[in-house]
Enzyme design. Structure first.
Site, PDB file in Angstrom:
ATOM      1  N   ASP A   1       8.522 -27.009  -7.670  1.00 53.18           N
ATOM      2  CA  ASP A   1       8.031 -28.262  -8.254  1.00 53.18           C
ATOM      3  C   ASP A   1       6.938 -28.800  -7.343  1.00 53.18           C
ATOM      4  O   ASP A   1       6.547 -28.141  -6.372  1.00 53.18           O
ATOM      5  CB  ASP A   1       9.178 -29.275  -8.435  1.00 53.18           C
ATOM      6  CG  ASP A   1       8.978 -30.120  -9.690  1.00 53.18           C
ATOM      7  OD1 ASP A   1       7.953 -30.817  -9.754  1.00 53.18           O
ATOM      8  OD2 ASP A   1       9.825 -30.082 -10.604  1.00 53.18           O
TER       9      ASP A   1
ATOM     10  N   HIS B   1       3.768 -29.561 -12.871  1.00 53.46           N
ATOM     11  CA  HIS B   1       4.727 -29.581 -11.755  1.00 53.46           C
ATOM     12  C   HIS B   1       4.411 -28.507 -10.713  1.00 53.46           C
ATOM     13  O   HIS B   1       5.327 -27.957 -10.097  1.00 53.46           O
ATOM     14  CB  HIS B   1       6.163 -29.404 -12.272  1.00 53.46           C
ATOM     15  CG  HIS B   1       6.703 -30.644 -12.926  1.00 53.46           C
ATOM     16  ND1 HIS B   1       7.306 -31.655 -12.214  1.00 53.46           N
ATOM     17  CD2 HIS B   1       6.721 -31.042 -14.224  1.00 53.46           C
ATOM     18  CE1 HIS B   1       7.673 -32.622 -13.052  1.00 53.46           C
ATOM     19  NE2 HIS B   1       7.322 -32.278 -14.275  1.00 53.46           N
TER      20      HIS B   1
ATOM     21  N   GLU C   1       6.080 -31.932 -18.945  1.00 57.75           N
ATOM     22  CA  GLU C   1       5.248 -32.979 -18.344  1.00 57.75           C
ATOM     23  C   GLU C   1       3.958 -32.428 -17.743  1.00 57.75           C
ATOM     24  O   GLU C   1       3.581 -32.778 -16.631  1.00 57.75           O
ATOM     25  CB  GLU C   1       6.055 -33.728 -17.270  1.00 57.75           C
ATOM     26  CG  GLU C   1       7.254 -34.430 -17.861  1.00 57.75           C
ATOM     27  CD  GLU C   1       8.179 -35.033 -16.813  1.00 57.75           C
ATOM     28  OE1 GLU C   1       8.672 -36.143 -17.064  1.00 57.75           O
ATOM     29  OE2 GLU C   1       8.435 -34.397 -15.773  1.00 57.75           O
TER      30      GLU C   1
ATOM     31  N   TRP D   1      15.440 -31.791 -23.598  1.00 62.88           N
ATOM     32  CA  TRP D   1      15.791 -32.795 -22.588  1.00 62.88           C
ATOM     33  C   TRP D   1      15.369 -34.207 -22.950  1.00 62.88           C
ATOM     34  O   TRP D   1      16.011 -35.166 -22.535  1.00 62.88           O
ATOM     35  CB  TRP D   1      15.200 -32.418 -21.226  1.00 62.88           C
ATOM     36  CG  TRP D   1      13.722 -32.637 -21.083  1.00 62.88           C
ATOM     37  CD1 TRP D   1      12.722 -31.791 -21.479  1.00 62.88           C
ATOM     38  CD2 TRP D   1      13.063 -33.769 -20.496  1.00 62.88           C
ATOM     39  NE1 TRP D   1      11.490 -32.314 -21.183  1.00 62.88           N
ATOM     40  CE2 TRP D   1      11.665 -33.537 -20.570  1.00 62.88           C
ATOM     41  CE3 TRP D   1      13.510 -34.966 -19.920  1.00 62.88           C
ATOM     42  CZ2 TRP D   1      10.720 -34.452 -20.092  1.00 62.88           C
ATOM     43  CZ3 TRP D   1      12.563 -35.863 -19.442  1.00 62.88           C
ATOM     44  CH2 TRP D   1      11.184 -35.607 -19.525  1.00 62.88           C
TER      45      TRP D   1
ATOM     46  N   TYR E   1      21.799 -36.187 -17.925  1.00 56.72           N
ATOM     47  CA  TYR E   1      20.942 -36.278 -16.734  1.00 56.72           C
ATOM     48  C   TYR E   1      21.726 -36.989 -15.638  1.00 56.72           C
ATOM     49  O   TYR E   1      21.768 -38.220 -15.563  1.00 56.72           O
ATOM     50  CB  TYR E   1      19.621 -36.977 -17.062  1.00 56.72           C
ATOM     51  CG  TYR E   1      18.514 -35.982 -17.357  1.00 56.72           C
ATOM     52  CD1 TYR E   1      18.792 -34.805 -18.047  1.00 56.72           C
ATOM     53  CD2 TYR E   1      17.206 -36.197 -16.921  1.00 56.72           C
ATOM     54  CE1 TYR E   1      17.790 -33.880 -18.300  1.00 56.72           C
ATOM     55  CE2 TYR E   1      16.198 -35.276 -17.176  1.00 56.72           C
ATOM     56  CZ  TYR E   1      16.505 -34.116 -17.870  1.00 56.72           C
ATOM     57  OH  TYR E   1      15.521 -33.196 -18.117  1.00 56.72           O
TER      58      TYR E   1
ATOM     59  N   GLU F   1      15.156 -36.127  -6.621  1.00 58.75           N
ATOM     60  CA  GLU F   1      14.256 -37.081  -5.947  1.00 58.75           C
ATOM     61  C   GLU F   1      15.057 -38.042  -5.062  1.00 58.75           C
ATOM     62  O   GLU F   1      14.651 -38.376  -3.962  1.00 58.75           O
ATOM     63  CB  GLU F   1      13.482 -37.918  -6.981  1.00 58.75           C
ATOM     64  CG  GLU F   1      12.343 -37.201  -7.672  1.00 58.75           C
ATOM     65  CD  GLU F   1      12.787 -36.589  -8.984  1.00 58.75           C
ATOM     66  OE1 GLU F   1      14.002 -36.317  -9.162  1.00 58.75           O
ATOM     67  OE2 GLU F   1      11.916 -36.364  -9.850  1.00 58.75           O
TER      68      GLU F   1
HETATM   69  C1  ACM Z   1      12.324 -32.912 -17.117  1.00 53.70           C
HETATM   70  O1  ACM Z   1      13.220 -33.747 -16.917  1.00 53.70           O
HETATM   71  N1  ACM Z   1      11.074 -33.193 -16.788  1.00 53.70           N
HETATM   72  C2  ACM Z   1      12.606 -31.645 -17.730  1.00 53.70           C
END
Ligand code: ACM
Length: 631
Positions: free
Chosen positions: A199, A273, A350, A416, A441, A491
Site C-alpha cells: 500500500d 495505493h 480508490e 466493500w 470493517y 492505519e
Molecule cells: C478499501 O477499503 N479501500 C478496499
C-alpha cells in the site's frame, strides 16, 4: 494429589448443575449444524492421551491435537493405530460433509471424529477443544477436570470462503505476530487469510527482480502520533522505519497456515495505493517525480464526502506504459510462485485518475483503444492484469471498483463499499466475496467513539452489525456468493494486541455468519457463548473488546429540544445516568425512557448487570450530543 481430587470432584459436580457458572451445554462458536449433548456423561482424558489417525494425513492432525492438549493438561500423548481419540478420513466420501465437514462422537469410552478430508478432521478437533474445560487454553499446566461431555455432532460450513484480512502495510507486523493471528483465526474455522501486503505506507514482500521495492518501498521516515495527520518526510530525512517479509519468511507463513487449513491470498494493490512502489521506481507513475516517498501517515488525499477524492501525491501506476506491465508480470510471477492459493487479489480500489487525465501517454492510449474515460482506462488496466495472472495460472479478484468501465472476463469481486458491487457482479455471473464495510470493517470502532481507542471514524461496526450480516442478498443466485471476510486495516492498529482487540469478538460473530446454518443464528444465544469464549481468551491471553456492554446513545432534536435515547446491544443490562457532571453509578437515575437534556449539561452514563458495573462510563457534554443529533 488430594487437592487435585477435590477440585476435580467440584468441577464434576459443576458440570451437572447448570447453575455453576458457564456450565452451559453448548458453548460452541461457530454453532454446528446439529448437536446432541449429554452433560451427565462424559469421556475423561487420561495420561498418556492415546490418539489415532487412520492415514498419514489423519496422523498429522493427531499430532496437532496432541500438541494442543499437552501444555494445559501436562499429559503426554501418543499417536497410534487405534486410540481413545480416533481421527478417521472416510474411505467412502460422505456427501453431506463435503470438503470441510466432520462428525464428532464422544462417549464415555472415547472420541471419534470422521471426515472426508484432513480439513474436516481439523475442524472437528477445534470443536473438540471447545468442548473441553476452558483451562485447555492455558499454555502452562492447569488442574482441571479434563472431561468432554457425551456428544453427537454433524457439522459443515455454510460458505467455502471464510476470511480475515490483515493490512501489514500501514503497520508492519512481524512474521511471528502474523502466525499468531493466523493460529487464532483457525480456532474459529476461518480458512482464508487475506494478506494485504502492499500500500502507500509500505511494500512488505521481497520481489527479487525489483529489489528497491523493499530496500526503498519497505521504509518510511519514523513518526509517532496520529496516523493520517503525521508530518511528511523532510528534505534529506532518512527513512529508517522498515519492515518486510523475505520470500523465505513468506514460505514459512504459508506452510504454517496450511497446517491449520488456512490458505493465504496475497494482495498486491494496484494501480492506486502504490506510493511505496512508486517511491522505489518513480518511473512507473505518470508524474515520475523523483521525490516520490513512502507515506509515513501524512495526509495526502482529499475526500469530498460524495465518494470523490483527489491525491496530493501521485500514487497510481501509469497504465499507458508497457514497463508497468513488465513490472506487474515480474511481481505477480514471483507472488504466484510463493502462494499456492488460486486467487491473487489485485486491489483496484480508490485509484485517483487525475494524473492519468493530465498525462499525454494515457490520453493517447485511450484514443487508440477507444476508451471514453479514465474509468474505461482502469478497466483496460484490470484486463491486462487478468491476462498476466492467467498466464501464471492464477485467478483475479479485486475490490468493487474493478467493476468500473466493465469487469474483466473471469474476475471475482470483493464487495466493500456496500453490497451493491457484489450484487452487480453476481448478476453478471461473476464470483463474489461480500465484505461490506458497514458489517465487516473491523478497523471501524465497535462502540461509542468517545471511549474507543483511536480508530477510523467513517462508520461504526457494532457487534450486532457483524452478527446480523447476511452475505446473500435477495434476488441474487447464491452460487455466486463464495462467502465473506472481516477486514482489518491498520492505519490505527499499531500492534498485534490491538489487532486482537479490533478482531474479537466481532470475528467470533462473523465466524458464525460464515460457518453456521442461517437458521441457527441467534443473538441472545450467542451472547452467553461469547462470554464463555471471553473467559477462554483471558486464559489464552488473547485480547478482545467488551464494547458490546456499553450504552448506545442516540441524541436527536425534537421540537427544538435535545432528546436522548439510550439502548444496549446486550439484553438485561441496567442503564444509569447523571446530568450534573457526577459519575453515574447504580445509585444514579435508572434509564427507563428518552429524556430532554439542557444546554451546558454534562451527561454521563454507565451500564450494570445486576449489582456489577459491566460497561464503560461514557461522558458527553451537551454540545457533543447536539453535534451528533445534527449529523
Ligand atoms: C478499501 O477499503 N479501500 C478496499
Amino acid at each position: 494429589m488430594k487437592t487435585t481430587f477435590f477440585i476435580n470432584s467440584l468441577l464434576a459436580i459443576c458440570l451437572v448443575i447448570t447453575s455453576c457458572s458457564n456450565a452451559q451445554t453448548n458453548t460452541l462458536i461457530p454453532q454446528p449444524v446439529s448437536i446432541q449433548i449429554n452433560k451427565n456423561k462424559s469421556y475423561r482424558l487420561s495420561n498418556p492421551i492415546i490418539i489415532s489417525g487412520n492415514t498419514n494425513e489423519a496422523k498429522k492432525e493427531a499430532e496437532y491435537l496432541g500438541n494442543k492438549l499437552r501444555p494445559a493438561t501436562g499429559f503426554s500423548y501418543q499417536v497410534v493405530t487405534h486410540g481413545d481419540i480416533e481421527l478417521n478420513i472416510n474411505d467412502k466420501k460422505d456427501a453431506t460433509l463435503g470438503d470441510e465437514g466432520y462428525t464428532l462422537n464422544v462417549t464415555k469410552d472415547g472420541v471419534t471424529i470422521n471426515a472426508n478430508t484432513s480439513a474436516g478432521l481439523f475442524y472437528g478437533i477445534q470443536t473438540l477443544l471447545q468442548l473441553l474445560p476452558k483451562e485447555i487454553e492455558s499454555t502452562t499446566t492447569k488442574y482441571a477436570n479434563w472431561v468432554i461431555p457425551e456428544a453427537t455432532i454433524t457439522d459443515y460450513p455454510r460458505f467455502a470462503w471464510r476470511g480475515l484480512m490483515l493490512d501489514v502495510s500501514r503497520h508492519f507486523m512481524s512474521k511471528e505476530d502474523v502466525k499468531t493471528y493466523i493460529d487464532l483465526m483457525s480456532r474459529y474455522k476461518y480458512n482464508i487469510f487475506h494478506w494485504h501486503l502492499t500500500d502507500d505506507h509500505g511494500w512488505r514482500i521481497e520481489i527479487k527482480s525489483y529489489p528497491k521495492l523493499t530496500t526503498v518501498g519497505a521504509c518510511r521516515v519514523p513518526r509517532t502520533g496520529k496516523f493520517g495527520e503525521l508530518e511528511p518526510p523532510k528534505d534529506g530525512e532518512q527513512a529508517t522505519d522498515c519492515g518486510y517479509y523475505t520470500q523465505e519468511d513468506i514460505k514459512e507463513v504459508v506452510a504454517y497456515a496450511a497446517e491449520r487449513h488456512i490458505q493465504i491470498m496475497p494482495e498486491i494493490d494496484v494501480p492506486g495505493h502504490s506510493a511505496a512502489a512508486i517511491a522505489a521506481y518513480p518511473e512507473l507513475s505518470c508524474t515520475k517525480d523523483p521525490k516520490s516517498y513512502v507515506s509515513p501517515g501524512n495526509k495526502f488525499s482529499k475526500w469530498e464526502g460524495n465518494g470523490n477524492f483527489s491525491m496530493i501525491i501521485d500514487n497510481s501506476l501509469n497504465p499507458s506504459d508497457e514497463n508497468t506491465y513488465k513490472f506487474l508480470d515480474a511481481v505477480y510471477g514471483e507472488v504466484a510462485a510463493l502462494f499456492p492459493y488460486p486467487y491473487i487479489h489485485m486491489g483496484g480500489d480508490e485509484c485517483y485518475h487525475g494524473y492519468w487525465h493530465k498525462d499525454a501517454g494515457c490520453q493517447q492510449l485511450m484514443q487508440k483503444e477507444g476508451l471514453k474515460d479514465e474509468k474505461e482506462l482502469q478497466s483496460y488496466f484490470v484486463k491486462r492484469v487478468e491476462k498476466i495472472l492467467t498466464s501464471k495460472g492464477k485467478k483475479l479478484i479485486g475490490w468493487d471498483e474493478i467493476l468500473m468501465g466493465g469487469l474483466a472476463p473471469q474476475a471475482a469481486v470483493m464487495s466493500w463499499t456496500g453490497m451493491q458491487g457484489g450484487i452487480e457482479a453476481a448478476k453478471q455471473g461473476h464470483n463474489v466475496v461480500m465484505t461490506p464495510n458497514q458489517n465487516v470493517y473491523i478497523d471501524l470502532p465497535q462502540g461509542d467513539i468517545s471511549v474507543e481507542p483511536d480508530a477510523l471514524t467513517y462508520g461504526t461496526v457494532r457487534l450486532t452489525n457483524a452478527y446480523n450480516f447476511e452475505p446473500i442478498p435477495e434476488g441474487v443466485d447464491a452460487k455466486y456468493i463464495l462467502g465473506g471476510q472481516a477486514n482489518l486495516w491498520t492505519e490505527k492498529v499499531p500492534n498485534l494486541r490491538h489487532a486482537e482487540y479490533m478482531t474479537y469478538p466481532r470475528a467470533w460473530a462473523l465466524s458464525e455468519v460464515y460457518w453456521s446454518p442461517k437458521e441457527k443464528r441467534n443473538w441472545d444465544n450467542f451472547i452467553p457463548r461469547m462470554e464463555y469464549h471471553m473467559e477462554r481468551a483471558d486464559i489464552a491471553e488473547v485480547n478482545y473488546a467488551r464494547s458490546a456492554y456499553d450504552a448506545i446513545i442516540k441524541p436527536s432534536i425534537e421540537n427544538g429540544k435535545l432528546k436522548v435515547e439510550i439502548t444496549t446491544e446486550i439484553k438485561g443490562l441496567d442503564i444509569y445516568y447523571t446530568l450534573d457532571g457526577n459519575d453515574a453509578t447504580s445509585k444514579s437515575k435508572k434509564y427507563t425512557q428518552p429524556f430532554i437534556v439542557n444546554d451546558n449539561t454534562v451527561f454521563k452514563v454507565i451500564t450494570y448487570r445486576g449489582k456489577n458495573v459491566i460497561g464503560k462510563m461514557i461522558t458527553l457534554p451537551a454540545a457533543e450530543l447536539q453535534k451528533r443529533a445534527k449529523r
